[in-house]
Design a protein around this motif. Structure first.
Motif, mmCIF file in Angstrom:
data_model
loop_
_atom_site.group_PDB
_atom_site.id
_atom_site.type_symbol
_atom_site.label_atom_id
_atom_site.label_comp_id
_atom_site.label_asym_id
_atom_site.label_seq_id
_atom_site.Cartn_x
_atom_site.Cartn_y
_atom_site.Cartn_z
ATOM 1 N N HIS A 344 0.805 -1.220 0.000
ATOM 2 C CA HIS A 344 0.000 0.000 0.000
ATOM 3 C C HIS A 344 0.841 1.274 0.000
ATOM 4 O O HIS A 344 1.996 1.280 0.414
ATOM 5 C CB HIS A 344 -0.930 0.004 1.215
ATOM 6 N N LYS A 345 0.214 2.345 -0.426
ATOM 7 C CA LYS A 345 0.876 3.655 -0.468
ATOM 8 C C LYS A 345 1.234 4.135 0.940
ATOM 9 O O LYS A 345 2.293 4.714 1.159
ATOM 10 C CB LYS A 345 -0.044 4.674 -1.142
ATOM 11 N N THR A 346 0.340 3.905 1.884
ATOM 12 C CA THR A 346 0.587 4.303 3.271
ATOM 13 C C THR A 346 1.447 3.272 3.975
ATOM 14 O O THR A 346 1.201 2.070 3.872
ATOM 15 C CB THR A 346 -0.746 4.452 4.024
ATOM 16 N N SER A 347 2.463 3.722 4.684
ATOM 17 C CA SER A 347 3.334 2.802 5.407
ATOM 18 C C SER A 347 2.597 2.176 6.590
ATOM 19 O O SER A 347 1.778 2.824 7.243
ATOM 20 C CB SER A 347 4.578 3.537 5.918
ATOM 21 N N ARG A 348 2.890 0.914 6.846
ATOM 22 C CA ARG A 348 2.368 0.260 8.040
ATOM 23 C C ARG A 348 3.302 0.585 9.201
ATOM 24 O O ARG A 348 4.531 0.521 9.063
ATOM 25 C CB ARG A 348 2.287 -1.256 7.849
ATOM 26 N N ILE A 349 2.722 0.914 10.356
ATOM 27 C CA ILE A 349 3.510 1.253 11.545
ATOM 28 C C ILE A 349 2.945 0.499 12.741
ATOM 29 O O ILE A 349 1.719 0.401 12.904
ATOM 30 C CB ILE A 349 3.475 2.769 11.824
ATOM 31 N N SER A 350 3.825 -0.045 13.539
ATOM 32 C CA SER A 350 3.395 -0.673 14.787
ATOM 33 C C SER A 350 4.394 -0.343 15.888
ATOM 34 O O SER A 350 5.554 -0.042 15.620
ATOM 35 C CB SER A 350 3.265 -2.199 14.633
ATOM 36 N N VAL A 351 3.907 -0.382 17.122
ATOM 37 C CA VAL A 351 4.766 -0.177 18.291
ATOM 38 C C VAL A 351 4.522 -1.327 19.242
ATOM 39 O O VAL A 351 3.388 -1.575 19.669
ATOM 40 C CB VAL A 351 4.478 1.164 18.994
ATOM 41 N N ALA A 352 5.590 -2.059 19.555
ATOM 42 C CA ALA A 352 5.503 -3.213 20.449
ATOM 43 C C ALA A 352 6.265 -2.936 21.733
ATOM 44 O O ALA A 352 7.409 -2.482 21.695
ATOM 45 C CB ALA A 352 6.070 -4.458 19.771
#
Length: 415
Positions: A344-352
């Motif tokens: 996708h155009k939008t980056s995937r972001i996660s915080v663990a």
């Protein structure tokens, strides 16, 4: 020490010839396009196949990429159309379509229910899945958004600024790089990482970039409170005192990790993160609106069905880790999970936020709770956190969990 010249030289190798010819012109940072917006040419070839025919040296190229302090986002911003060979995952690891029933199956626990019911729901999900979502947890949506936005802000700093924080020295309080341990699989995932070690040794705030400093330190404090609440419920679910798990120092070692998954031009060839379990006791995870997280239902010792975890605004993901599976003597499952490459155009972001036992000396041992062993034989041996750490960094292809290292021999054959 790597220079921006070295970094640019490494990145140029992966660009199409026509892009290299245009390099002298000013570039607007590439924000990525969706896979439907950037169809592959009919004569596009698999980068790894081409490179192998030309005597491609995967290990050497990966080593040069790491030493140049380059990031996956650097490749995307440069306009790469074919991913490097060192990012190609074997088909056997990459291919496992998720279940179509995922959205209605993954457990969601409302923490506002009466405590006995919360214990029942949390323990039930930990036993069956090793994974669940929590709602009505008391953490405001704006704080979740702030933590995610701070990870995005750091990753979108200029490449030369980020490179100053790039290191593989484990003793540093703040670490940034692509793939903390790519040697686990011999290939690199399509993501960049930042990591802040917050406990047991408090970090010097000045060592953390200003763009994410306050947000990540606040997030650590907040998730520690949620983890403590969940540890009480999980303890009671095992039939022991509410303070039992926290009393083992299971919340005293903590690390906050920010994952940044930029657009991938060939998502069918790689992974955002390969299948693994978390070596921690407990993981508290939040993600933005871009999906891609897959969870496997079933033990790490057996095959299981993969489910897609859709982002739910405000919900927080809880993952049981290897240490809690061992301490619970297999009552709770350590959940295997992975992330597909982002198309996708939008980056995937996660915080663990990872919670570990904090006692690292060689005289403190961890293993199945004595209260549980009195009911059924121990399935794991005792170990120190030093042993656990060595096992964590020694994981190799085909072994996604450190529980294998401490499983007693007779337990491998016991149903």
């Amino acid at each position: 020490m790597a220079t921006m010249g070295n970094t640019n030289s490494v990145i140029r190798r992966f660009l199409p010839a026509e892009s290299q010819q245009r390099e002298a012109s000013p570039r607007v940072p590439h924000k990525g396009v969706s896979s439907s917006e950037a169809p592959r040419k009919k004569d596009d070839k698999d980068h790894l196949s081409n490179s192998a025919a030309a005597g491609y040296d995967l290990e050497r190229e990966l080593k040069q990429f790491i030493e140049a302090k380059a990031s996956i986002k650097d490749l995307v911003d440069a306009g790469i159309t074919h991913i490097p060979g060192f990012c190609h995952f074997p088909d056997s690891i990459r291919t496992s379509p998720p279940s179509t029933t995922a959205r209605s199956s993954i457990p969601v626990v409302d923490l506002s229910v009466p405590r006995p019911r919360a214990v029942e729901l949390v323990a039930g999900a930990a036993r069956e899945w090793g994974f669940f979502l929590v709602t009505n947890h008391g953490i405001p949506l704006h704080q979740i958004s702030a933590a995610l936005s701070s990870v995005q802000a750091f990753n979108e700093l200029p490449a030369e600024t980020k490179a100053t924080y790039s290191t593989r020295e484990e003793t540093r309080a703040f670490i940034f790089n692509s793939n903390l341990t790519p040697s686990m699989r011999g290939v690199a995932s399509w993501r960049d990482n930042l990591q802040v070690a917050t406990s047991p040794r408090l970090p010097n705030p000045e060592t953390i970039p200003e763009v994410c400093r306050v947000e990540l330190l606040d997030w650590d404090k907040t998730t520690r409170g949620l983890a403590a609440r969940l540890m009480e419920l999980l303890s009671e679910g095992l039939g022991v005192e509410a303070e039992r798990l926290e009393g083992l120092s299971c919340l005293d070692g903590r690390v906050v990790m920010g994952n940044y998954y930029p657009y991938c031009p060939q998502p069918e060839l790689t992974m955002g993160q390969g299948g693994h379990t978390d070596p921690a006791a407990l993981t508290v995870l939040v993600q933005n609106e871009v999906g891609g997280l897959l969870i496997k239902k079933g033990s790490v010792f057996e095959d299981g069905e993969w489910f897609e975890v859709d982002p739910v605004p405000g919900a927080i993901i809880i993952i049981i880790g290897d240490i809690l599976q061992i301490i619970s003597n297999d009552e709770y499952k350590s959940a295997e999970h992975k992330v597909v490459a982002n198309p996708h155009k939008t980056s995937r972001i996660s915080v663990a936020s990872f919670c570990f036992p904090g006692k690292m000396d060689d005289s403190t041992h961890y293993g199945p709770l004595q209260e549980l062993v009195s009911k059924k034989p121990a399935r794991y041996r005792q170990f120190t956190m030093s042993e656990h750490r060595r096992a964590m960094f020694a994981r190799v292809e085909g072994v996604s969990s450190v529980v294998h290292n401490f499983k007693l021999e007779e337990a491998h054959t016991t149903p």
